[in-house]
Design an enzyme around this catalytic site. Sequence first.
Site, PDB file in Angstrom:
ATOM      1  N   THR A   1       9.766  -1.918   6.076  1.00  0.00           N
ATOM      2  CA  THR A   1       8.950  -3.089   5.757  1.00  0.00           C
ATOM      3  C   THR A   1       9.409  -3.714   4.441  1.00  0.00           C
ATOM      4  OG1 THR A   1       7.065  -2.117   6.899  1.00  0.00           O
ATOM      5  CG2 THR A   1       6.583  -3.907   5.361  1.00  0.00           C
TER       6      THR A   1
ATOM      7  N   ASP B   1      -5.387   1.453   7.113  1.00  0.00           N
ATOM      8  CA  ASP B   1      -6.162   1.656   8.338  1.00  0.00           C
ATOM      9  C   ASP B   1      -5.610   2.771   9.217  1.00  0.00           C
ATOM     10  OD1 ASP B   1      -3.812   0.194   9.260  1.00  0.00           O
ATOM     11  OD2 ASP B   1      -4.926  -0.038  11.138  1.00  0.00           O
TER      12      ASP B   1
ATOM     13  N   ASP C   1       0.811  -1.212   0.000  1.00  0.00           N
ATOM     14  CA  ASP C   1       0.000   0.000   0.000  1.00  0.00           C
ATOM     15  C   ASP C   1       0.846   1.265   0.000  1.00  0.00           C
ATOM     16  OD1 ASP C   1       0.955  -0.486   2.560  1.00  0.00           O
ATOM     17  OD2 ASP C   1      -0.974  -0.261   3.572  1.00  0.00           O
TER      18      ASP C   1
ATOM     19  N   ASP D   1       6.801   4.064   3.456  1.00  0.00           N
ATOM     20  CA  ASP D   1       6.949   5.110   4.461  1.00  0.00           C
ATOM     21  C   ASP D   1       8.443   5.176   4.823  1.00  0.00           C
ATOM     22  OD1 ASP D   1       6.029   6.956   6.421  1.00  0.00           O
ATOM     23  OD2 ASP D   1       5.666   5.387   7.879  1.00  0.00           O
ATOM     24  N   THR D   2       8.854   4.601   5.929  1.00  0.00           N
ATOM     25  CA  THR D   2      10.292   4.601   6.251  1.00  0.00           C
ATOM     26  C   THR D   2      11.073   3.683   5.316  1.00  0.00           C
ATOM     27  OG1 THR D   2      10.141   2.763   7.813  1.00  0.00           O
ATOM     28  CG2 THR D   2       9.799   4.994   8.699  1.00  0.00           C
ATOM     29  N   GLY D   3      10.392   2.672   4.768  1.00  0.00           N
ATOM     30  CA  GLY D   3      11.049   1.715   3.879  1.00  0.00           C
ATOM     31  C   GLY D   3      11.489   0.437   4.573  1.00  0.00           C
TER      32      GLY D   3
ATOM     33  N   ARG E   1     -10.364   0.540   6.470  1.00  0.00           N
ATOM     34  CA  ARG E   1      -9.776  -0.168   5.325  1.00  0.00           C
ATOM     35  C   ARG E   1     -10.761  -0.327   4.167  1.00  0.00           C
ATOM     36  NH1 ARG E   1      -4.857  -2.440   6.924  1.00  0.00           N
ATOM     37  NH2 ARG E   1      -4.750  -3.100   9.092  1.00  0.00           N
TER      38      ARG E   1
END
Length: 176
Positions: free
Chosen positions: A104, A156, A97, A100-102, A162
């Site tokens: 994940t 979410d 999705d 963000d920080t990367g 969601r």
Amino acid sequence: MLPPRVLIDATRLHQRVDELAAEVSLAFRGLDELTLIVVLKGGFMFAADLARRIDIPARIEFITLASYGDATERGDIRLLADIGTSLEEKHLLIIDDILDTGHTLAYLNRIVEAHDPAGVRRCVLLNKASRRTADIAVEHVGFEIDDVWVAGYGMDHAGLWRSLPYIGVVDDPSGG
Ligand code: IMP
Ligand code: MG
């Protein structure tokens, strides 16, 4: 609790998903098959729409990762459900999705590289480039967004929203 205010409406989402599917289909052109790796939970709606528009036969695998606690607090990445099949020699498209920080996707890269795939590309619907702290490349990005908390279309806030058909901004994500 008020629903998130619209940031990207359903019409724009579907237009962009069409374009992304065309991009991805071009990038994998000529292959007999590809394998979509969908990152749950947040990627489920985007992946369902994208998969229907990619014109190459696809296997679909799911992996469940959690990097956030109840709301927007960042925690460690947890692997809740792994990919149950070998990805050796497969051409992979990772679908998530939001980048963000990367961390994940960096974590997921390590998991899939251990399978010895033929190749890996990554597709995220949203990119918060200003938040990046991990060194990670993504080949396909839907929309660049600012550092705001979004929900809807799979994403979410504290477990809610969601199922919204649009992406909205949660104005006070840590508040009540
Ligand atoms: P990263 O590891 O920091 O890149 O975090 C990526 C994951 O955090 C995404 O796949 C989302 O599941 C979640 N996330 C990051 N930002 C948001 C947001 O604004 N709304 C909902 N989920 C988010
Ligand atoms: Mg996610």
